[in-house]
Design an enzyme around this catalytic site. Structure first.
Site, short mmCIF file in Angstrom:
data_model
loop_
_atom_site.label_atom_id
_atom_site.label_comp_id
_atom_site.label_asym_id
_atom_site.label_seq_id
_atom_site.Cartn_x
_atom_site.Cartn_y
_atom_site.Cartn_z
N VAL A 30 -19.63 64.26 -58.96
CA VAL A 30 -19.84 65.76 -59.36
C VAL A 30 -19.70 67.05 -58.81
CG1 VAL A 30 -22.13 67.36 -59.96
CG2 VAL A 30 -22.77 64.84 -59.31
N ARG A 42 -48.94 64.50 -55.01
CA ARG A 42 -50.50 65.02 -55.08
C ARG A 42 -50.51 65.43 -53.36
NH1 ARG A 42 -52.78 60.32 -58.01
NH2 ARG A 42 -51.74 59.70 -57.18
N LYS A 102 -41.45 57.21 -69.59
CA LYS A 102 -41.23 56.10 -71.46
C LYS A 102 -42.51 56.88 -71.61
CE LYS A 102 -43.10 53.57 -68.78
NZ LYS A 102 -42.58 52.33 -67.08
N LYS A 202 -41.31 52.11 -75.14
CA LYS A 202 -40.02 51.69 -74.81
C LYS A 202 -39.47 51.17 -76.20
CE LYS A 202 -40.22 49.84 -69.80
NZ LYS A 202 -40.67 48.63 -69.21
#
Ligand SMILES: NC(=O)c1ccc[n+]([C@@H]2O[C@H](COP(=O)([O-])OP(=O)(O)OC[C@H]3O[C@@H](n4cnc5c(N)ncnc54)[C@H](OP(=O)(O)O)[C@@H]3O)[C@@H](O)[C@H]2O)c1
Length: 427
Positions: A30, A42, A102, A202
């Site tokens: 990077v 959670r 998705k 998808k």
């Protein structure tokens, strides 16, 4: 480059591990370190065997996603809400987003893309379709100069495992599903996979990229594999085919438009997708200039999916570092998504018939009335066991299903035992 991770379950846990294991390489690739600033979960009390201190965990996902010191938000929680609100807030706060979600992209993709464009940031989601398999970037970038005709994919590992077991062992659907559940390949509630919802999401995302057209989950025709029988599999085998759950997105050959659908289909055993076994995924792309391409690999699982997330993370981090965005949404073609009735396909039809003279003529007349031509007919058995197996040439799905309705009404037809589409070229 500071990363907020929303979700630390199957995929998120492996994202953390990969960030830690490959930290040095990632820094070099990077040009700056990727630093995990916070992780939203959670349950704070859950023991997690991860190479990070407890101080990075929070239950305030919204707060983390919009924090001033965060550059990139990675979302691996899943579901529509609250993920949608978190990501919109993050994009509006100028963060780039990487997600594997998705369901969210197939329903609210346009809204998220608009927010990313309005704020000059990236929205990347390679992991949302076919896990580790690089598919979306090839469609979006490598094939940007070509014209995609068709995408034919096995994009759900659970259903591919079930159909593989039915094909290879002769097992029925229930038995194969039980085996998939025992091996951990099917969820306790497998309906999202079995009924085709996962594959339909998808298919929508893939079609959008392939055809530069907004496609949502509601545009996708969907049939699950719950009605596929051992007899269908045997019938497919008898004609050199196997049954696969396919996600298909294709340009209409005659009118401007695309059809996007998910359903079980017979494909010739010679087709490259026929050899994709068990939980593996593969996507077969046909483009005008490139010809046929196939992408194959692991479509799910923590570490394969995390690999795709990390690939996006590196791309997005590089973009941010150089002060630019990667390619955004491309929906300029704006093609109509055709209803299933206008999709051109072929049928394999198995009829229980009376054992009398004239049966074939009556059946052939029903096909002729709907202008559907028959490619082959096979007659099996005698007396109460007499059956006809017909394969059609291509016709619209509307004409084919009208033919089946007519067949059901014929005196000589005792029952329409099964109907399945045939894809993947000539038999
Ligand atoms: N699993 C795969 O093979 C795979 C493959 C491709 C794509 N994906 C996609 O990746 C995403 C994640 O899947 P997964 O299998 O990793 O799910 P998962 O194991 O159920 O993990 C979900 C994570 O989200 C956290 N979470 C849930 N509700 C939350 C809330 N309200 N606030 C904060 N955190 C919350 C959970 O916290 P706790 O840990 O405290 O419960 C957990 O860490 C989904 O979009 C999925 O479709 C998964």
């Amino acid at each position: 480059m500071r990363i907020a991770l929303l979700g630390c379950g199957v995929v998120g846990g492996d994202v953390v591990r990969l960030l830690h294991t490959h930290a040095e390489d990632l820094t070099a690739r990077v040009g700056t370190p990727l630093e995990l600033t916070g992780i939203a979960v959670r349950r704070l009390s859950l023991a997690r065997d991860l190479p990070v201190g407890s101080a990075v965990f929070t239950t305030d996902a919204y707060g983390l996603a919009t924090r001033d010191d965060v550059d990139i938000v990675v979302e691996v929680v899943g579901g529509i809400e609250p993920a949608r609100s978190w990501l919109l807030a993050a994009l509006h706060a100028g963060k780039s987003v990487v997600t594997a979600n998705k369901a969210l992209l197939a329903t609210h993709g346009a809204e998220l893309h608009d927010a990313a464009a309005a704020n000059g940031v990236d929205l990347y989601y390679e992991a949302a379709v076919a896990g580790a398999i690089p598919l979306l970037r090839p469609l979006r970038e490598s094939l940007a100069g070509d014209r995609v005709r068709r995408v034919l994919g096995i994009v759900n590992g659970t259903t591919n495992f079930i159909l593989t077991r039915m094909d290879e062992t002769g097992a029925g659907f229930a038995e194969a599903l039980e085996e998939a559940t025992t091996l951990g390949y099917a969820e306790a509630d497998p309906s999202a996979d079995i009924d085709g919802y996962d594959a339909a999401a998808k298919a929508a995302i893939t079609a959008q990229l392939a055809f530069h057209t907004r496609v949502t989950l509601d545009d996708v025709y969907r049939e699950g594999i719950g009605n596929v029988t051992a007899a269908d599999i045997a019938s497919a085998r008898a004609m050199g085919c196997t049954v696969k759950a396919l996600a298909i997105a294709e340009r209409s050959p005659d009118t401007p438009g695309v059809s996007v659908r998910v359903h079980p289909a017979m494909i010739p055993r010679s087709h490259p997708l026929a050899g994709v076994r068990e939980v593996f995924n593969a996507v077969f792309v046909e483009a005008e200039a490139a010809g046929q391409l196939m992408f194959y690999g692991r479509g799910a699982g923590g570490s394969p999916t995390a690999s795709a997330v990390l690939g996006d993370l590196v791309a997005v981090a590089r973009n941010r570092l150089s002060g630019r965005r990667g390619p955004g949404e491309s929906a300029y073609a704006d093609l109509p998504v055709l209803p299933m009735g206008r999709t051109v396909t072929r049928y394999h039809i198995n009829l229980d018939v009376t054992d009398k003279t004239g049966v074939l003529a009556s059946v052939a007349a029903a096909f002729a009335r709907q202008d559907v031509s028959i490619q082959s007919v096979r007659q099996d058995g005698h007396g109460d066991d007499a059956s006809l197996v017909l394969i059609t040439h291509t016709a619209t799905d509307a004409a084919l299903s009208a033919t089946v309705e007519e067949l059901r009404e014929l005196d000589v037809v005792r029952a329409v035992a099964s109907v399945m589409r045939v894809e993947g070229g000539e038999l």
